[in-house]
Each structure stands twice: as structure tokens, then as C-alpha cells.
Design an enzyme around this catalytic site. Structure first.
Site, mmCIF file in Angstrom:
data_model
loop_
_atom_site.group_PDB
_atom_site.id
_atom_site.type_symbol
_atom_site.label_atom_id
_atom_site.label_comp_id
_atom_site.label_asym_id
_atom_site.label_seq_id
_atom_site.Cartn_x
_atom_site.Cartn_y
_atom_site.Cartn_z
ATOM 1 C CB VAL A 1 17.136 -8.952 4.399
ATOM 2 C CG1 VAL A 1 18.343 -9.656 3.779
ATOM 3 C CG2 VAL A 1 17.437 -7.496 4.695
ATOM 4 C CG ASP B 1 14.760 -5.858 -7.329
ATOM 5 O OD1 ASP B 1 15.167 -5.043 -8.180
ATOM 6 O OD2 ASP B 1 13.787 -5.612 -6.572
ATOM 7 N NE ARG B 2 12.434 -3.427 -13.210
ATOM 8 C CZ ARG B 2 12.356 -2.354 -13.992
ATOM 9 N NH1 ARG B 2 13.018 -1.242 -13.697
ATOM 10 N NH2 ARG B 2 11.628 -2.391 -15.084
ATOM 11 C CB THR C 1 -13.637 4.588 5.267
ATOM 12 O OG1 THR C 1 -14.663 5.555 5.433
ATOM 13 C CG2 THR C 1 -12.394 5.228 4.689
ATOM 14 C CB THR D 1 9.402 -4.533 2.985
ATOM 15 O OG1 THR D 1 8.771 -3.524 2.197
ATOM 16 C CG2 THR D 1 8.581 -4.770 4.246
ATOM 17 C CG ASP E 1 16.291 -9.940 -3.063
ATOM 18 O OD1 ASP E 1 16.682 -8.769 -3.239
ATOM 19 O OD2 ASP E 1 15.207 -10.376 -3.500
HETATM 20 N N1 LIG Z 1 2.797 -13.394 4.052
HETATM 21 C C1 LIG Z 1 2.246 -12.468 3.260
HETATM 22 N N2 LIG Z 1 0.986 -12.579 2.859
HETATM 23 C C2 LIG Z 1 0.434 -11.652 2.078
HETATM 24 N N3 LIG Z 1 1.066 -10.593 1.607
HETATM 25 C C3 LIG Z 1 2.304 -10.434 1.975
HETATM 26 C C4 LIG Z 1 2.976 -11.352 2.818
HETATM 27 N N4 LIG Z 1 4.233 -10.911 3.003
HETATM 28 C C5 LIG Z 1 4.325 -9.793 2.303
HETATM 29 N N5 LIG Z 1 3.172 -9.487 1.692
HETATM 30 C C6 LIG Z 1 2.897 -8.346 0.831
HETATM 31 O O1 LIG Z 1 3.929 -8.284 -0.109
HETATM 32 C C7 LIG Z 1 4.436 -6.969 -0.225
HETATM 33 C C8 LIG Z 1 5.884 -6.915 0.248
HETATM 34 O O2 LIG Z 1 6.581 -8.018 -0.265
HETATM 35 P P1 LIG Z 1 8.018 -8.434 0.207
HETATM 36 O O3 LIG Z 1 7.986 -8.769 1.623
HETATM 37 O O4 LIG Z 1 8.486 -9.385 -0.810
HETATM 38 O O5 LIG Z 1 8.753 -7.052 0.142
HETATM 39 P P2 LIG Z 1 10.237 -6.798 -0.213
HETATM 40 O O6 LIG Z 1 10.832 -8.039 -0.700
HETATM 41 O O7 LIG Z 1 10.946 -6.149 0.886
HETATM 42 O O8 LIG Z 1 10.026 -5.830 -1.396
HETATM 43 P P3 LIG Z 1 11.136 -5.324 -2.369
HETATM 44 O O9 LIG Z 1 12.018 -6.480 -2.713
HETATM 45 O O10 LIG Z 1 10.300 -4.818 -3.502
HETATM 46 O O11 LIG Z 1 11.808 -4.242 -1.626
HETATM 47 C C9 LIG Z 1 3.554 -6.099 0.609
HETATM 48 O O12 LIG Z 1 2.592 -5.505 -0.219
HETATM 49 C C10 LIG Z 1 2.910 -7.049 1.590
HETATM 50 O O13 LIG Z 1 1.614 -6.619 1.903
HETATM 51 C C1 LIG Z 2 11.700 -1.052 -8.503
HETATM 52 C C2 LIG Z 2 12.378 -1.664 -7.287
HETATM 53 C C3 LIG Z 2 12.081 -0.807 -6.058
HETATM 54 C C4 LIG Z 2 11.748 -3.046 -7.088
HETATM 55 O O1 LIG Z 2 12.299 -3.688 -5.998
HETATM 56 C C5 LIG Z 2 13.902 -1.825 -7.525
HETATM 57 O O2 LIG Z 2 14.132 -2.664 -8.603
HETATM 58 C C6 LIG Z 2 14.585 -0.506 -7.760
HETATM 59 O O3 LIG Z 2 14.837 0.211 -6.825
HETATM 60 N N1 LIG Z 2 14.890 -0.184 -9.043
HETATM 61 C C7 LIG Z 2 15.626 0.966 -9.467
HETATM 62 C C8 LIG Z 2 15.025 1.644 -10.659
HETATM 63 C C9 LIG Z 2 14.806 0.760 -11.878
HETATM 64 O O4 LIG Z 2 14.762 -0.468 -11.780
HETATM 65 O O5 LIG Z 2 14.664 1.303 -12.989
HETATM 66 K K LIG Z 3 11.843 -7.345 -5.131
#
Ligand SMILES: Nc1ncnc2c1ncn2[C@@H]1O[C@H](COP(=O)(O)OP(=O)(O)OP(=O)(O)O)[C@@H](O)[C@H]1O
Ligand SMILES: CC(C)(CO)[C@@H](O)C(=O)NCCC(=O)O
Ligand SMILES: [K+]
Length: 276
Positions: A18, A116-117, A197, A16, A12
């Protein structure tokens, strides 16, 4: 019939990280594919898949398991696909949005919904009690709060910046605000009243993020005839669990939805090839 299928690696590709999962083909009691092992790499780390190779060796997935990859981040998906083929010997198959037979999508532009949604919604349709709607909170780079109707259709929902992204935005678009690391935002329960802050930012991001999710779940639920099942996933989900009433935490929900979608798409193709 829950026949055991061959092993599958699901990737997936988020904005941020994979997220990778190894699925041996078994289903749990609720019908979700069992994730035997999971792993994650930064989206910036796709050039060298050495760590992924070592993880694959440990899973016992075999030397060249089938790999399906999702697509919310096309440039990274492209890089990962190329590197996987060159370094690990198999070509990952891109998995498309679920077909309407697998998931009805009632949004204005079904082809634009983040896959993903939709994969989360496919998994929710397996897990939710029959005829109960479900709300899925996915707290990743962006946080999404989505509704699956009682009849199983994806109805859309809300998208807001995740904790880390909000922290970065405050620093990038102001002159005086520092960057508060995302772990600072998510790992503790800050005092709502920040007296400097950094603490004020920690409070705003943490309680603002929690409050936004609670309010969106409440508002999305207002029009529903029945209390929804609530599922929580994504990197920041553990921080939200204590505050979202009745939520069930499912760390590999989107990956499980990908596997279900991949297997059902293959089934649909086989059925239509048979012509019966
Ligand atoms: N181990 C952790 N503990 C706390 N928060 C975390 C941790 N890992 C990620 N996060 C938080 O989760 C968020 C990112 O999640 P994730 O790593 O699932 O991103 P992602 O899967 O790449 O996101 P997306 O699928 O939306 O692109 C960030 O806000 C980060 O601060
Ligand atoms: C909203 C995110 C960034 C969540 O990972 C992803 O599902 C995405 O890029 N969506 C495209 C726009 C939409 O879902 O309507
Ligand atoms: K996601």
C-alpha cells in the site's frame, strides 16, 4: 485556478504494497500535486497501522486528515479502511475510476481497467506536452505499459508479470528451480550468460523484463504520429530507468493521479450542485 486545497492523504492499494502519500494541496510547476511525504506498508500489514500513525504524525497532516483510497485489491482495501477508521479515527473515502469527463477510456470494458492505470493516465495528461501522446510504464507486482493518446484518451496497453512475480512463478511451477529473491533480480546488472541456475534465472528475469518493456514501448509507438512522452513508475522503476530511452521517473505518479481525480470529481459535483 490552482487554489490551495486542504491536506489529503492518498493510499494506493496495490497487490504487494500500500503506497501512501501526503499532499498539502500545492501543485508543482507542471500542475501535478506535490507529494510532501510518502510511505509504504505491505498489504499484509494492514491490521496494525502503528507505523502509519507515526508517519502521519511526522508529516504534520494533522490528527484526522481526509484520506482517499484506491481499489485494485478490494480485500486489502476493505481491511485497510476498517483498520484506519478504528485505529486512526477517519474513514477513508474510496476513490472510483475517473469519470469520462476526467478521462476518456477507449478500452473494451472501461469499468474493468485497473484504477491505478487510469490514475497514471490522469497524471500523464497533466504532465505531457500538449498534443503529444504518452506511454506509462508501471513496474509493480504486474508491469503495465499503457498509452494515452494525443487527445488525452486512455487507449489500453500491455500487462505482464513483474520481476518478483516472475521469480515466484518459476519456483512455484517447476520442480527444480529455486526462488531468486526479487532484490537479486532488480538490484544488479547480471551477466546475461548465467553459468549456474540462480545466475541464469537472474539473467532471464532481469534482461527479459527490461527487454519486454523496451519492445512493448517500441511496438506501441509504431502507430503514433509523434514521439510519445515516456513516464516510468512503480517499485521496480529505478531498475528500468537506464534502459528506457527518454523515460522520466515519477515515483508517486499514481498517487498524484488519484489526488487530481479526487479533486476534479469533487469539483464536478460542486458545479452540478450549483446548476450553472
Ligand atoms: N526497493 C526496491 N528495489 C528494487 N526493486 C523493488 C524495490 N521495491 C520493489 N521492487 C520491485 O518492484 C516490484 C513491486 O513493486 P511495488 O512494490 O510497486 O508493488 P506494488 O505497488 O504492490 O504493485 P502493484 O501496484 O502492481 O500491485 C517487484 O518486482 C519488486 O521486486
Ligand atoms: C494490472 C494491475 C494488476 C496492475 O496493478 C491492475 O491494474 C489490475 O488489476 N487491473 C485490472 C485489469 C485491467 O486493468 O484491465
Ligand atoms: K501499480
Amino acid at each position: 485556478m490552482a487554489a490551495a486545497s486542504s491536506a489529503l492523504i492518498a493510499a494506493d492499494v496495490g497487490n504487494t504494497r500500500v503506497k501512501l502519500g501526503y499532499f498539502d494541496g500545492t501543485l508543482d510547476a507542471s500542475g501535478l500535486p506535490v507529494c510532501g511525504s510518502r510511505f509504504a506498508i505491505s498489504v499484509n500489514a494492514c491490521a496494525d497501522l502503528g507505523p502509519v500513525k507515526r508517519w502521519l504524525d511526522e508529516t504534520g497532516a494533522g490528527s484526522e486528515p481526509r484520506v482517499v483510497v484506491s481499489d485494485v485489491n478490494p480485500a486489502v482495501t476493505r481491511d485497510l479502511t476498517r483498520a484506519w477508521k478504528e485505529q486512526l479515527g477517519t474513514k477513508p473515502e474510496q476513490i472510483r475510476r475517473p469519470d469520462p469527463q476526467i478521462l476518456e477510456n477507449r478500452t473494451d470494458h472501461p469499468a474493468r481497467t485497473g484504477p491505478d492505470r487510469l490514475f497514471n493516465a490522469v497524471a500523464a495528461n497533466v504532465l505531457r506536452p500538449k498534443a503529444k501522446p504518452a506511454i506509462i510504464i508501471d513496474a509493480g507486482t504486474a508491469t503495465t505499459i499503457d498509452l494515452v493518446a494525443a487527445d488525452g484518451a486512455f487507449e489500453g496497453g500491455a500487462i505482464l508479470p513483474g520481476f518478483a512475480l516472475s521469480a515466484q512463478a518459476l519456483q512455484s511451477y517447476t520442480a527444480l528451480l529455486p526462488l531468486v529473491a526479487s532484490d537479486d533480480v532488480t538490484d544488479s546488472r547480471p551477466n546475461p550468460l548465467g553459468r549456474n541456475t540462480r545466475d541464469a534465472i537472474r539473467s532471464g528475469l532481469y534482461w527479459g523484463g527490461v527487454g519486454a518493456v523496451i519492445e512493448l514501448v517500441r511496438r506501441i509507438s509504431i502507430e503514433l504520429d509523434d514521439q510519445p512522452a515516456i513516464y516510468l513508475t512503480g517499485g521496480a522503476a529505478p531498475r528500468l530507468v537506464p534502459y528506457v530511452a527518454q523515460a522520466r521517473h515519477l515515483p508517486t505518479f499514481a498517487l498524484q493521479g488519484m489526488v487530481l481525480t479526487s479533486r476534479r470529481s469533487a469539483g464536478t459535483r460542486e458545479e452540478s450542485n450549483c446548476g450553472d
